[in-house]
Design an enzyme around this catalytic site. Structure first.
Site, PDB file in Angstrom:
ATOM      1  N   GLY A  31       0.737  -1.285   0.097  1.00  0.00           N
ATOM      2  CA  GLY A  31      -0.161  -0.037  -0.033  1.00  0.00           C
ATOM      3  C   GLY A  31       0.796   1.265   0.057  1.00  0.00           C
ATOM      4  O   GLY A  31       0.420   2.208   0.376  1.00  0.00           O
ATOM      5  N   THR A  32       2.269   1.336  -0.419  1.00  0.00           N
ATOM      6  CA  THR A  32       3.092   2.169  -0.190  1.00  0.00           C
ATOM      7  C   THR A  32       2.626   3.471  -1.154  1.00  0.00           C
ATOM      8  O   THR A  32       2.670   4.643  -0.569  1.00  0.00           O
ATOM      9  CB  THR A  32       4.312   1.655  -1.367  1.00  0.00           C
ATOM     10  OG1 THR A  32       4.485   0.423  -1.239  1.00  0.00           O
ATOM     11  CG2 THR A  32       5.381   2.567  -1.031  1.00  0.00           C
ATOM     12  N   HIS A  84      11.854   0.722  -0.351  1.00  0.00           N
ATOM     13  CA  HIS A  84      11.284  -0.579  -0.239  1.00  0.00           C
ATOM     14  C   HIS A  84      12.679  -1.187   0.620  1.00  0.00           C
ATOM     15  O   HIS A  84      12.675  -2.490   0.717  1.00  0.00           O
ATOM     16  CB  HIS A  84      11.085  -1.411  -1.305  1.00  0.00           C
ATOM     17  CG  HIS A  84       9.714  -1.130  -1.802  1.00  0.00           C
ATOM     18  ND1 HIS A  84       8.652  -1.023  -1.323  1.00  0.00           N
ATOM     19  CD2 HIS A  84       9.573  -1.208  -3.298  1.00  0.00           C
ATOM     20  CE1 HIS A  84       7.446  -0.647  -1.930  1.00  0.00           C
ATOM     21  NE2 HIS A  84       8.012  -0.841  -3.256  1.00  0.00           N
ATOM     22  N   ARG A 106       1.419  -4.880   5.849  1.00  0.00           N
ATOM     23  CA  ARG A 106       0.273  -5.323   5.193  1.00  0.00           C
ATOM     24  C   ARG A 106       0.197  -6.879   5.507  1.00  0.00           C
ATOM     25  O   ARG A 106       1.422  -7.504   5.508  1.00  0.00           O
ATOM     26  CB  ARG A 106       0.054  -5.007   3.849  1.00  0.00           C
ATOM     27  CG  ARG A 106      -1.350  -5.638   3.153  1.00  0.00           C
ATOM     28  CD  ARG A 106      -1.413  -5.049   1.603  1.00  0.00           C
ATOM     29  NE  ARG A 106      -2.483  -5.559   1.292  1.00  0.00           N
ATOM     30  CZ  ARG A 106      -2.983  -5.415  -0.405  1.00  0.00           C
ATOM     31  NH1 ARG A 106      -2.005  -5.118  -1.115  1.00  0.00           N
ATOM     32  NH2 ARG A 106      -4.266  -5.337  -0.675  1.00  0.00           N
ATOM     33  N   SER A 114      -0.944  -9.817  -4.269  1.00  0.00           N
ATOM     34  CA  SER A 114      -0.931  -8.635  -4.787  1.00  0.00           C
ATOM     35  C   SER A 114       0.395  -8.581  -5.708  1.00  0.00           C
ATOM     36  O   SER A 114       0.583  -8.153  -6.551  1.00  0.00           O
ATOM     37  CB  SER A 114      -1.039  -7.506  -3.944  1.00  0.00           C
ATOM     38  OG  SER A 114      -0.881  -6.073  -4.587  1.00  0.00           O
ATOM     39  N   TYR A 169      -1.913  -1.437   6.473  1.00  0.00           N
ATOM     40  CA  TYR A 169      -2.899  -1.314   5.187  1.00  0.00           C
ATOM     41  C   TYR A 169      -4.349  -1.615   5.873  1.00  0.00           C
ATOM     42  O   TYR A 169      -5.279  -0.770   5.480  1.00  0.00           O
ATOM     43  CB  TYR A 169      -2.504  -2.341   4.152  1.00  0.00           C
ATOM     44  CG  TYR A 169      -3.728  -2.145   3.095  1.00  0.00           C
ATOM     45  CD1 TYR A 169      -3.145  -1.601   1.987  1.00  0.00           C
ATOM     46  CD2 TYR A 169      -4.522  -3.168   2.985  1.00  0.00           C
ATOM     47  CE1 TYR A 169      -3.852  -1.599   0.963  1.00  0.00           C
ATOM     48  CE2 TYR A 169      -5.338  -3.236   1.999  1.00  0.00           C
ATOM     49  CZ  TYR A 169      -4.776  -2.335   0.839  1.00  0.00           C
ATOM     50  OH  TYR A 169      -5.758  -2.095  -0.329  1.00  0.00           O
ATOM     51  N   LYS A 233      -7.546  -4.422  -6.938  1.00  0.00           N
ATOM     52  CA  LYS A 233      -8.610  -4.589  -6.116  1.00  0.00           C
ATOM     53  C   LYS A 233      -8.738  -3.930  -4.964  1.00  0.00           C
ATOM     54  O   LYS A 233      -9.949  -3.315  -4.582  1.00  0.00           O
ATOM     55  CB  LYS A 233      -8.760  -6.002  -5.588  1.00  0.00           C
ATOM     56  CG  LYS A 233      -9.422  -6.928  -6.398  1.00  0.00           C
ATOM     57  CD  LYS A 233      -9.682  -8.260  -5.792  1.00  0.00           C
ATOM     58  CE  LYS A 233     -10.270  -9.277  -6.522  1.00  0.00           C
ATOM     59  NZ  LYS A 233     -10.454 -10.745  -6.075  1.00  0.00           N
TER      60      LYS A 233
END
Ligand code: PPS
Length: 270
Positions: A31-32, A84, A106, A114, A169, A233
């Site tokens: 969710g960065t 990251h 997350r 994902s 997240y 999504k």
């Protein structure tokens, strides 16, 4: 993905993090970009002009990429910096600075699913041929930026420092208003109620999906296939639609082995 070791060494040894910088750290697919968009909107007091006019990777450059590194070196004043990188490769100057860092986690099962869809359409990495194959790579840590478990453990060891905030997240999904307030408090920012509403509106899944400065559509062709999408999504628990019973059990066991000694309230998806 190519991160030449010479470049990584330079980032680690020579990059100077300033006290007024704000760092946004994640394992990929956590969710960065949602966090970056939210922090940019907090900085602009809910005004969407900035997020709609400058690509997200220039607003908060990735320190580990050559493009981001060069941009960051030139930037004046307080900077937003994304990364990251695992803790052991991070610029050493951070650990002596007062710069604030937000680490977003997350559910790794959702990170895995994902990631499978994301890397499948990327042109710059070894692409997984099936979810089964990506599952194997992920649990072995044989993926870009290494093991999720090592990444999370490494950064969470800093959780008691006052310049460090852990978010998830899941809490963003369940109560974004409170999460934005938490971020504002941490960063010493104050928003009027209508500004806060505008942050929520412009950082929503739909708004970001439609924003070409944030949805990675500008990277299609060179870096991603036409069918690739960053905003796929945007839900919690999607792993249940993909894991087999055996994979779910394997993952639970591994999670237990690797994370049992950490406070379990860090993992809100449980
Ligand atoms: S990357 O490539 O590592 O930087 O990807 P990252 O941004 O960390 O993660 C991509 C996933 O985040 C979801 N996302 C969002 N969810 C909810 N709301 C908003 N606004 C939002 N923006 C991004 C995105 O959909 C990816 O998750 P999946 O599960 O694949 O949909």
């Amino acid at each position: 993905m190519e991160f030449p070791s010479e470049h990584l060494r330079e980032v680690q040894e020579d990059f100077i993090i300033k006290d007024e910088d704000v760092l946004l750290l994640t394992y990929p697919q956590s969710g960065t970009n949602w966090l970056i968009e939210t922090v940019c909107l907090i900085y602009s007091k809910g005004d969407p002009k900035w997020v709609q006019s400058e690509p997200i990777w220039d607003r908060s450059p990735w320190v580990e990429t050559k493009h981001g590194y060069e941009l960051l070196k030139e930037k004046e004043g307080p900077r937003l910096i994304s990364s990251h990188l695992p803790v052991q490769l991070f610029p050493k100057s951070f650990f002596k600075s007062k710069a604030k860092m937000i680490y977003l986690i997350r559910n790794p099962r959702d990170v895995l699913v994902s990631g499978y869809f994301f890397w499948r359409s990327a042109k710059f990495v070894k692409r997984p041929q099936s979810l089964e194959q990506y599952f194997e790579w992920f649990v072995e840590g044989n993926v870009v930026f290494g093991s999720w478990f090592d990444h999370a453990r490494g950064w969470m060891s800093m959780r008691d420092k006052e310049n460090f905030l852990i978010l998830s997240y899941e809490e963003m999904k369940w109560d974004m208003r409170s999460t934005v307030e938490k971020i504002c408090q941490f960063l010493g920012k104050k928003l009027e109620p209508e500004e806060l509403n505008s942050v929520l509106k412009n950082s929503s899944f739909q708004a970001m999906k439609e924003n070409s400065m944030s949805n990675y559509s500008l990277l299609k062709g060179q870096y991603f296939e036409e069918n690739g999408q960053l905003l796929r999504k945007g839900v919690t628990g999607d792993w249940r639609n993909y894991f087999t019973v055996a994979q779910a059990e394997t993952f639970d066991k591994l999670f237990q082995e690797k994370m049992a000694d950490l406070p379990q309230d860090l993992f809100l998806w449980k």
